[in-house]
Design an enzyme around this catalytic site. Structure first.
Site, short mmCIF file in Angstrom:
data_model
loop_
_atom_site.label_atom_id
_atom_site.label_comp_id
_atom_site.label_asym_id
_atom_site.label_seq_id
_atom_site.Cartn_x
_atom_site.Cartn_y
_atom_site.Cartn_z
CG LEU A 84 12.06 67.24 49.90
CD1 LEU A 84 11.15 67.14 50.94
CD2 LEU A 84 12.96 68.51 49.88
CG ASN A 101 18.13 71.71 42.75
OD1 ASN A 101 16.94 71.06 43.06
ND2 ASN A 101 18.64 72.21 43.88
CG HIS A 103 18.33 76.33 47.10
ND1 HIS A 103 18.13 75.22 48.02
CD2 HIS A 103 18.59 77.42 47.82
CE1 HIS A 103 18.49 75.63 49.25
NE2 HIS A 103 18.65 76.72 49.05
N1 LIG Z 1 23.32 65.02 44.39
C1 LIG Z 1 22.44 66.27 44.78
N2 LIG Z 1 21.06 65.92 45.12
C2 LIG Z 1 20.19 66.79 45.19
C3 LIG Z 1 20.66 68.12 45.18
C4 LIG Z 1 21.91 68.44 44.85
O1 LIG Z 1 22.30 69.56 44.93
N3 LIG Z 1 22.92 67.54 44.51
N4 LIG Z 1 19.86 69.37 45.29
C5 LIG Z 1 18.45 68.68 46.06
C6 LIG Z 1 17.66 69.89 46.33
N5 LIG Z 1 17.69 70.62 47.71
C7 LIG Z 1 18.25 71.99 47.41
O2 LIG Z 1 18.06 72.51 46.82
C8 LIG Z 1 17.87 69.90 48.88
C9 LIG Z 1 16.82 69.02 49.17
C10 LIG Z 1 16.82 68.26 50.39
C11 LIG Z 1 17.89 68.40 51.28
C12 LIG Z 1 17.67 67.85 52.60
O3 LIG Z 1 18.57 68.16 53.48
N6 LIG Z 1 17.08 66.42 52.69
C13 LIG Z 1 16.92 65.89 53.85
C14 LIG Z 1 15.93 64.67 53.75
C15 LIG Z 1 14.46 65.32 53.61
C16 LIG Z 1 13.38 64.36 53.62
O4 LIG Z 1 13.65 63.25 53.03
O5 LIG Z 1 12.19 64.70 53.90
C17 LIG Z 1 18.29 65.11 54.15
O6 LIG Z 1 19.02 64.98 53.25
O7 LIG Z 1 18.35 64.76 55.29
C18 LIG Z 1 18.63 69.41 51.16
C19 LIG Z 1 18.70 70.17 49.94
C20 LIG Z 1 17.93 67.50 45.44
N7 LIG Z 1 19.02 66.58 45.67
N1 LIG Z 2 16.42 72.39 48.44
C1 LIG Z 2 15.26 72.31 47.62
C2 LIG Z 2 13.99 72.90 47.72
O1 LIG Z 2 13.71 73.64 48.96
N2 LIG Z 2 13.07 73.17 46.65
C3 LIG Z 2 12.11 74.13 46.69
O2 LIG Z 2 10.92 73.06 47.02
C4 LIG Z 2 9.90 73.84 46.53
C5 LIG Z 2 8.91 72.87 45.68
O3 LIG Z 2 7.70 73.64 45.41
P1 LIG Z 2 6.94 72.84 44.48
O4 LIG Z 2 6.72 71.15 44.82
O5 LIG Z 2 5.36 73.77 44.58
O6 LIG Z 2 7.35 72.97 42.98
C6 LIG Z 2 10.63 75.06 45.54
O7 LIG Z 2 10.35 76.36 46.05
C7 LIG Z 2 11.83 74.57 45.13
O8 LIG Z 2 12.67 75.79 45.36
#
Ligand SMILES: Nc1nc2c(c(=O)[nH]1)N[C@@H](CN(C=O)c1ccc(C(=O)N[C@@H](CCC(=O)O)C(=O)O)cc1)CN2
Ligand SMILES: NCC(=O)N[C@@H]1O[C@H](COP(=O)([O-])[O-])[C@@H](O)[C@H]1O
Length: 193
Positions: A84, A101, A103
């Site tokens: 995250l 990653n 999603h």
């Molecule tokens: N440089 C990159 N880093 C990450 C990516 C990416 O594509 N480029 N993907 C994410 C995973 N993700 C979606 O697939 C995702 C994860 C988290 C967030 C988000 O909004 N996070 C919050 C913080 C949440 C927390 O700390 O509890 C935020 O940034 O405010 C959006 C998309 C992984 N890293």
């Molecule tokens: N945008 C990032 C995101 O939402 N990722 C999602 O977090 C879950 C983690 O589940 P897990 O901890 O059981 O693997 C998964 O569904 C993954 O696609």
């Protein structure tokens, strides 16, 4: 065998799926798990499989030192599995083309900041979508904007709750994520430089 570094913040069911798949396929192994959440269920998975853990937190995190730790494992791929944090530009640059990653939606819809976990499924159901799915993509410096590698879809029925959708999505993830990793290691011949 190809060393993988997995990044997770939660339950870790995708990490478990990768561990299980490669315990049979023997082409790769999970060399390290990076986690930012000391309460995460993935830490129990790491302990059960005796996989080293790098626990990170925003207060003490130092990008350069972190990159050096990762390089020691000579990873073939860095695999984000429900991680995250935004991966910093310096890490993306140091492992260019080697970070993927998963999603839980069909990008570019339902991606970006704030779109993670149940937030995604809640939004998809609220929008009355007729289908959802997963996207496995390369990681760049922005959330969810890297090149798509694989997408897989599932049907969404009017009576499906966000929780039921999450179950359908996890089934897709656990099937496609390990196989996509195997494909990348084989086809692109990703090697340790
Ligand atoms: N440089 C990159 N880093 C990450 C990516 C990416 O594509 N480029 N993907 C994410 C995973 N993700 C979606 O697939 C995702 C994860 C988290 C967030 C988000 O909004 N996070 C919050 C913080 C949440 C927390 O700390 O509890 C935020 O940034 O405010 C959006 C998309 C992984 N890293
Ligand atoms: N945008 C990032 C995101 O939402 N990722 C999602 O977090 C879950 C983690 O589940 P897990 O901890 O059981 O693997 C998964 O569904 C993954 O696609």
């Amino acid at each position: 065998m190809h060393p993988l570094i997995l990044f997770a913040s939660g339950r870790g069911s995708n990490v478990q799926a990768v561990i299980d798949y490669f315990s049979k396929e023997q082409k790769a192994f999970v060399a390290l798990i990076v986690c930012n959440n000391p309460e995460a269920g993935v830490l129990e998975i790491a302990s059960r499989h005796q996989i080293p853990v790098q626990l990170i937190d925003r207060k003490s995190f130092k990008e350069e030192a972190f990159v050096e730790v990762l390089k020691q494992y000579k990873p073939s791929l860095l695999v984000l599995a429900g991680f995250l944090w935004k991966v910093p530009e310096s890490v993306v640059a140091s492992f260019s083309g080697k970070i993927i990653n998963i999603h839980p939606a069909l990008l570019p819809k339902y991606g970006g900041k704030g779109m993670y976990g149940m937030h995604v499924h809640n939004a998809v159901v609220a929008a009355n979508e007729k289908e959802s799915g997963i996207t496995i993509h390369f990681v760049n410096e922005h959330y969810d904007e890297g090149a798509t590698i694989v997408q897989a879809q599932c049907k969404l029925l009017p009576e499906d709750s966000p929780e039921h959708l999450a179950e359908k999505i996890h089934k897709l993830e656990h099937y496609f994520f390990p196989r996509t990793i195997e494909f990348l290691l084989k086809e692109i011949n990703i090697d340790i430089d």
